[in-house]
Design a protein around this motif. Structure first.
Motif, PDB file in Angstrom:
ATOM      1  N   GLN A   1       0.762  -1.106  -0.169  1.00  0.00           N
ATOM      2  CA  GLN A   1      -0.122  -0.301  -0.115  1.00  0.00           C
ATOM      3  C   GLN A   1       0.658   1.174   0.197  1.00  0.00           C
ATOM      4  N   GLN A   2       2.090   1.456   0.885  1.00  0.00           N
ATOM      5  CA  GLN A   2       2.760   2.515   1.131  1.00  0.00           C
ATOM      6  C   GLN A   2       3.351   2.617  -0.781  1.00  0.00           C
ATOM      7  N   ILE A   3       3.908   1.164  -0.939  1.00  0.00           N
ATOM      8  CA  ILE A   3       4.904   1.623  -2.342  1.00  0.00           C
ATOM      9  C   ILE A   3       3.460   2.447  -3.365  1.00  0.00           C
ATOM     10  N   THR A   4       2.062   1.831  -3.203  1.00  0.00           N
ATOM     11  CA  THR A   4       1.792   2.084  -4.458  1.00  0.00           C
ATOM     12  C   THR A   4       1.148   3.394  -4.571  1.00  0.00           C
ATOM     13  N   ARG A   5       0.925   4.001  -3.048  1.00  0.00           N
ATOM     14  CA  ARG A   5       0.544   5.644  -2.258  1.00  0.00           C
ATOM     15  C   ARG A   5       2.113   6.214  -3.006  1.00  0.00           C
ATOM     16  N   ASN A   6       2.718   5.611  -3.017  1.00  0.00           N
ATOM     17  CA  ASN A   6       4.444   6.576  -3.431  1.00  0.00           C
ATOM     18  C   ASN A   6       3.900   6.463  -4.791  1.00  0.00           C
ATOM     19  N   LEU A   7       3.478   6.156  -5.001  1.00  0.00           N
ATOM     20  CA  LEU A   7       3.981   6.008  -6.678  1.00  0.00           C
ATOM     21  C   LEU A   7       2.789   6.831  -7.258  1.00  0.00           C
ATOM     22  N   ILE A   8       1.498   6.099  -7.189  1.00  0.00           N
ATOM     23  CA  ILE A   8       0.195   7.455  -7.563  1.00  0.00           C
ATOM     24  C   ILE A   8       0.773   9.122  -7.338  1.00  0.00           C
ATOM     25  N   LEU A   9       1.200   9.519  -5.806  1.00  0.00           N
ATOM     26  CA  LEU A   9       1.895  10.297  -5.354  1.00  0.00           C
ATOM     27  C   LEU A   9       3.300  11.380  -6.706  1.00  0.00           C
ATOM     28  N   SER A  10       3.980  10.368  -6.614  1.00  0.00           N
ATOM     29  CA  SER A  10       4.792  10.985  -7.524  1.00  0.00           C
ATOM     30  C   SER A  10       4.366  11.241  -9.266  1.00  0.00           C
ATOM     31  N   LEU A  11       3.617  10.269  -9.310  1.00  0.00           N
ATOM     32  CA  LEU A  11       3.235  10.843 -10.643  1.00  0.00           C
ATOM     33  C   LEU A  11       2.715  12.115 -10.745  1.00  0.00           C
ATOM     34  N   PHE A  12       2.058  11.957  -9.895  1.00  0.00           N
ATOM     35  CA  PHE A  12       1.447  13.405  -9.385  1.00  0.00           C
ATOM     36  C   PHE A  12       1.605  14.570  -9.301  1.00  0.00           C
ATOM     37  N   ILE A  13       2.714  14.426  -8.623  1.00  0.00           N
ATOM     38  CA  ILE A  13       3.472  15.453  -8.401  1.00  0.00           C
ATOM     39  C   ILE A  13       4.859  15.895 -10.341  1.00  0.00           C
TER      40      ILE A  13
ATOM     41  N   ILE B   1       2.765  19.694 -15.687  1.00  0.00           N
ATOM     42  CA  ILE B   1       1.929  20.112 -17.508  1.00  0.00           C
ATOM     43  C   ILE B   1       0.815  20.609 -17.337  1.00  0.00           C
ATOM     44  N   ALA B   2      -0.114  19.950 -16.221  1.00  0.00           N
ATOM     45  CA  ALA B   2      -1.373  19.974 -16.300  1.00  0.00           C
ATOM     46  C   ALA B   2      -1.231  20.808 -16.645  1.00  0.00           C
ATOM     47  N   LEU B   3      -0.931  22.324 -15.851  1.00  0.00           N
ATOM     48  CA  LEU B   3      -1.004  23.103 -14.890  1.00  0.00           C
ATOM     49  C   LEU B   3      -0.819  24.240 -15.945  1.00  0.00           C
ATOM     50  N   MET B   4      -0.445  24.294 -16.925  1.00  0.00           N
ATOM     51  CA  MET B   4       1.032  24.688 -18.600  1.00  0.00           C
ATOM     52  C   MET B   4      -0.033  24.584 -19.611  1.00  0.00           C
ATOM     53  N   PHE B   5      -0.869  23.305 -19.244  1.00  0.00           N
ATOM     54  CA  PHE B   5      -2.131  23.305 -20.803  1.00  0.00           C
ATOM     55  C   PHE B   5      -3.661  23.959 -20.529  1.00  0.00           C
ATOM     56  N   VAL B   6      -3.513  24.342 -18.944  1.00  0.00           N
ATOM     57  CA  VAL B   6      -4.560  24.766 -18.184  1.00  0.00           C
ATOM     58  C   VAL B   6      -4.545  26.345 -18.446  1.00  0.00           C
ATOM     59  N   THR B   7      -3.266  26.863 -18.040  1.00  0.00           N
ATOM     60  CA  THR B   7      -2.979  28.272 -18.885  1.00  0.00           C
ATOM     61  C   THR B   7      -3.223  28.515 -20.023  1.00  0.00           C
TER      62      THR B   7
END
Length: 66
Positions: free
Chosen positions: A9-21, A26-32
């Motif tokens: 669960q910790q590995i999965t949570r850290n993986l999702i958090l890393s991908l989000f960061i 990139i997402a903020l650039m396209f929204v802007t």
């Protein structure tokens, strides 16, 4: 060897958090770009002007203008 459920669960949570960061800037650039209407990839590059150097050096060994 089996992985504990807490470790998995910790590995999965850290993986999702890393991908989000990673994806967030990139997402903020396209929204802007969408909100402001800017499209920097469609602009042509500005042409450089030919600029001559004004310095005339008579002595090339020490760089003085005497």
């Amino acid at each position: 060897m089996k992985i504990d459920t807490t470790t998995k669960q910790q590995i999965t949570r850290n993986l999702i958090l890393s991908l989000f960061i990673y994806v967030l800037p990139i997402a903020l650039m396209f929204v802007t770009f969408t909100l402001t209407g800017q499209r920097p990839w469609e602009k042509k590059a500005a042409k450089k002007e030919n600029i001559k150097s004004i310095t005339n050096k008579s002595n090339f060994t020490n760089g003085s203008n005497d």
